[in-house]
Write a protein that holds these residues in place. Structure first.
Motif, PDB file in Angstrom:
ATOM      1  N   THR A  75       0.817  -1.217   0.000  1.00  0.00           N
ATOM      2  CA  THR A  75       0.000   0.000   0.000  1.00  0.00           C
ATOM      3  C   THR A  75       0.852   1.270   0.000  1.00  0.00           C
ATOM      4  OG1 THR A  75      -0.126  -0.113   2.419  1.00  0.00           O
ATOM      5  CG2 THR A  75      -1.900  -1.170   1.169  1.00  0.00           C
ATOM      6  N   ASP A  76       2.071   1.176   0.491  1.00  0.00           N
ATOM      7  CA  ASP A  76       2.981   2.334   0.512  1.00  0.00           C
ATOM      8  C   ASP A  76       4.325   1.896  -0.059  1.00  0.00           C
ATOM      9  OD1 ASP A  76       4.551   4.534   1.030  1.00  0.00           O
ATOM     10  OD2 ASP A  76       3.798   4.842   3.061  1.00  0.00           O
ATOM     11  N   PRO A  77       4.590   2.168  -1.328  1.00  0.00           N
ATOM     12  CA  PRO A  77       5.841   1.690  -1.934  1.00  0.00           C
ATOM     13  C   PRO A  77       7.097   2.298  -1.320  1.00  0.00           C
ATOM     14  CG  PRO A  77       4.669   3.161  -3.427  1.00  0.00           C
ATOM     15  CD  PRO A  77       3.743   2.878  -2.284  1.00  0.00           C
ATOM     16  N   ILE A  78       7.012   3.517  -0.794  1.00  0.00           N
ATOM     17  CA  ILE A  78       8.200   4.145  -0.194  1.00  0.00           C
ATOM     18  C   ILE A  78       8.614   3.394   1.058  1.00  0.00           C
ATOM     19  CG2 ILE A  78       9.080   6.255   0.859  1.00  0.00           C
ATOM     20  CD1 ILE A  78       7.272   7.838  -0.984  1.00  0.00           C
ATOM     21  N   ASN A  79       7.647   3.095   1.957  1.00  0.00           N
ATOM     22  CA  ASN A  79       7.969   2.319   3.155  1.00  0.00           C
ATOM     23  C   ASN A  79       8.430   0.918   2.807  1.00  0.00           C
ATOM     24  OD1 ASN A  79       7.339   4.460   4.822  1.00  0.00           O
ATOM     25  ND2 ASN A  79       5.217   3.778   5.147  1.00  0.00           N
ATOM     26  N   ALA A  80       7.795   0.315   1.784  1.00  0.00           N
ATOM     27  CA  ALA A  80       8.201  -1.032   1.386  1.00  0.00           C
ATOM     28  C   ALA A  80       9.624  -1.051   0.846  1.00  0.00           C
ATOM     29  CB  ALA A  80       7.230  -1.571   0.339  1.00  0.00           C
ATOM     30  N   ALA A  81      10.068   0.057   0.266  1.00  0.00           N
ATOM     31  CA  ALA A  81      11.407   0.107  -0.319  1.00  0.00           C
ATOM     32  C   ALA A  81      12.478   0.509   0.684  1.00  0.00           C
ATOM     33  CB  ALA A  81      11.417   1.073  -1.505  1.00  0.00           C
ATOM     34  N   TYR A  82      12.129   1.353   1.667  1.00  0.00           N
ATOM     35  CA  TYR A  82      13.165   1.933   2.528  1.00  0.00           C
ATOM     36  C   TYR A  82      13.052   1.551   4.003  1.00  0.00           C
ATOM     37  CZ  TYR A  82      14.050   4.885  -1.541  1.00  0.00           C
ATOM     38  OH  TYR A  82      14.345   5.342  -2.814  1.00  0.00           O
ATOM     39  N   LYS A  83      11.890   0.973   4.423  1.00  0.00           N
ATOM     40  CA  LYS A  83      11.734   0.639   5.844  1.00  0.00           C
ATOM     41  C   LYS A  83      12.187  -0.783   6.173  1.00  0.00           C
ATOM     42  CE  LYS A  83      10.027   4.431   7.498  1.00  0.00           C
ATOM     43  NZ  LYS A  83       8.642   4.522   7.980  1.00  0.00           N
ATOM     44  N   VAL A  84      12.443  -1.599   5.190  1.00  0.00           N
ATOM     45  CA  VAL A  84      12.877  -2.971   5.415  1.00  0.00           C
ATOM     46  C   VAL A  84      13.868  -3.331   4.313  1.00  0.00           C
ATOM     47  CG1 VAL A  84      10.932  -3.918   4.103  1.00  0.00           C
ATOM     48  CG2 VAL A  84      12.100  -5.356   5.760  1.00  0.00           C
ATOM     49  N   GLU A  85      14.885  -4.093   4.692  1.00  0.00           N
ATOM     50  CA  GLU A  85      15.935  -4.417   3.726  1.00  0.00           C
ATOM     51  C   GLU A  85      15.434  -5.345   2.627  1.00  0.00           C
ATOM     52  OE1 GLU A  85      20.380  -6.490   3.620  1.00  0.00           O
ATOM     53  OE2 GLU A  85      19.278  -6.269   5.489  1.00  0.00           O
ATOM     54  N   SER A  86      14.794  -6.451   3.028  1.00  0.00           N
ATOM     55  CA  SER A  86      14.267  -7.419   2.071  1.00  0.00           C
ATOM     56  C   SER A  86      12.846  -7.753   2.490  1.00  0.00           C
ATOM     57  CB  SER A  86      15.139  -8.682   2.044  1.00  0.00           C
ATOM     58  OG  SER A  86      14.561  -9.658   1.206  1.00  0.00           O
ATOM     59  N   LEU A  87      11.900  -7.189   1.779  1.00  0.00           N
ATOM     60  CA  LEU A  87      10.497  -7.360   2.159  1.00  0.00           C
ATOM     61  C   LEU A  87      10.059  -8.818   2.109  1.00  0.00           C
ATOM     62  CD1 LEU A  87       7.825  -6.050   2.967  1.00  0.00           C
ATOM     63  CD2 LEU A  87       7.324  -5.734   0.533  1.00  0.00           C
ATOM     64  N   PRO A  88      10.313  -9.586   1.056  1.00  0.00           N
ATOM     65  CA  PRO A  88       9.872 -10.993   1.042  1.00  0.00           C
ATOM     66  C   PRO A  88      10.479 -11.830   2.165  1.00  0.00           C
ATOM     67  CG  PRO A  88      10.454 -10.271  -1.162  1.00  0.00           C
ATOM     68  CD  PRO A  88      10.923  -9.206  -0.239  1.00  0.00           C
ATOM     69  N   THR A  89      11.777 -11.636   2.418  1.00  0.00           N
ATOM     70  CA  THR A  89      12.417 -12.405   3.491  1.00  0.00           C
ATOM     71  C   THR A  89      11.847 -12.025   4.847  1.00  0.00           C
ATOM     72  OG1 THR A  89      14.443 -12.529   2.177  1.00  0.00           O
ATOM     73  CG2 THR A  89      14.621 -13.008   4.527  1.00  0.00           C
ATOM     74  N   ALA A  90      11.605 -10.726   5.051  1.00  0.00           N
ATOM     75  CA  ALA A  90      11.061 -10.275   6.329  1.00  0.00           C
ATOM     76  C   ALA A  90       9.663 -10.854   6.557  1.00  0.00           C
ATOM     77  CB  ALA A  90      11.017  -8.750   6.366  1.00  0.00           C
ATOM     78  N   ILE A  91       8.845 -10.844   5.513  1.00  0.00           N
ATOM     79  CA  ILE A  91       7.491 -11.402   5.659  1.00  0.00           C
ATOM     80  C   ILE A  91       7.557 -12.899   5.927  1.00  0.00           C
ATOM     81  CG2 ILE A  91       5.355 -11.863   4.416  1.00  0.00           C
ATOM     82  CD1 ILE A  91       5.661  -9.204   3.015  1.00  0.00           C
TER      83      ILE A  91
END
Length: 337
Positions: A124-140
């Motif tokens: 829903t927020d591409p900026i947070n998805a890009a800069y708030k976590v290093e690797s989004l798929p791995t984190a999820i």
């Protein structure tokens, strides 16, 4: 002439450079996708669907790790899904399905089971998805695995096998709250398989078989009981109907006998009236009736070939009187000539 030729060459080179810059700077973004642009490594803007223009060399798209499942056919001919991780400069804003790999977890009663799940999420927020976590798929993935272990660790095996909805709802709420700061919305979670150990599965199969046998026996017993009850009710109804029929028949028979006796009595009364009116002219009607009954009784007493009865009238005048009365009634019999 040489200076003029050099100027023409430089002009042509400049025109070609400008054309290349313009061509390289045109970026077409598809529907439901966005691209994050960085200028010299710093966030600049988000390119939305349609035709966009950037300055080449200075502006570059942000590369983001993305994971998707790809199907392949193994040696046995079965189709398997394998997660593939790659770097993309395009962020997909549509809902994404992520097949979490199967993992081993331990229940509250220390039984190891294998479980895998499907995760439906959306950026829903591409900026947070890009800069708030290093690797989004791995984190999820790691967050889902640890959360699932914690939830299963608080439940017994039987509760785990029968409480899929509870597990899914708890997992969705926890993941949605945790991934909100990453600009991700977890829409739902589905549990694919919950596989207990082989020994537990064998015991469960035996238990299920015993339960099915018990239910079959109970059903058969209930059927037999119902059949016996229905049969007894049918016999009872038959006996009741039979008794009611016999009762009705007895009532009708009694009514018939009663009516017959009434008819006979009425006929006798009518006969007595006729006889009385006839006898009253010459003799006593009462004597006539007594004499008639006396003769009928005497006739019945002398019936039968083996009977030997000696009748001694206690008063001969009564018999003579009865005969005289009959003679008077009939008007006498003419003497034979």
């Amino acid at each position: 002439m040489q200076i003029n030729d050099l100027g023409v060459v430089l002009l042509l080179a400049l025109i070609v450079f400008i054309i290349v810059i313009i061509t390289k700077g045109i970026v077409i973004v598809k529907q439901a996708q966005v691209i994050i642009i960085e200028r010299f490594g710093k966030y600049l803007q988000i390119l939305t669907p349609g035709i966009n223009w950037i300055i080449p060399i200075m502006d570059k798209p942000h590369l983001m790790e993305w994971r998707e499942n790809r199907d392949y056919m193994d040696g046995s001919g079965r189709v398997r899904s394998v997660p593939i991780t790659e770097m993309r400069n395009v962020i997909d804003m549509r809902e994404t399905v992520y097949d979490l790999p199967r993992q081993s977890v331990i229940t509250k009663d220390n039984v190891g089971i294998e479980i895998n799940a499907l995760l439906y999420f959306q950026i829903t927020d591409p900026i947070n998805a890009a800069y708030k976590v290093e690797s989004l798929p791995t984190a999820i993935e790691k967050l889902t695995q640890t959360t699932l272990r914690n939830i299963i660790g608080e439940m017994d095996l039987d509760q785990t096998l029968t409480s899929r909805e509870i597990i899914k709802s708890k997992l969705q709420v926890i993941l949605d709250e945790a991934t909100n700061k990453w600009g991700v919305k977890v829409n739902r979670v589905e549990l694919q398989d919950i596989i207990p150990p082989a020994a537990i599965r064998e015991a469960m199969e035996k238990q299920m078989k015993a339960e099915r046998d018990r239910r079959a026996m109970v059903t058969e017993a209930e059927g037999t009981k119902t059949a016996q009850i229905l049969k007894a009710e049918a016999v009872r109804e038959s006996e009741i109907k039979k008794a009611e029929g016999m009762k009705q028949a007895a009532i009708l028979e009694a009514e018939g006998i009663s009516e017959a006796k009434i008819k006979v009595a009425q006929a006798e009364a009518e006969a007595v009236k006729i006889v009385a009116s006839t006898v009253a002219q010459s003799s006593n009607p009462a004597s006539y009736m007594i004499s008639l009954k006396y003769i009928e009784a005497l006739t019945k007493m002398t019936e039968g070939k083996d009977n030997k009865i000696i009748y001694m009238p206690y008063e001969a005048s009564n018999v003579l009187g009865a005969v005289a009365a009959i003679k008077d009634l009939t008007g006498g019999v003419p003497a034979a000539k």
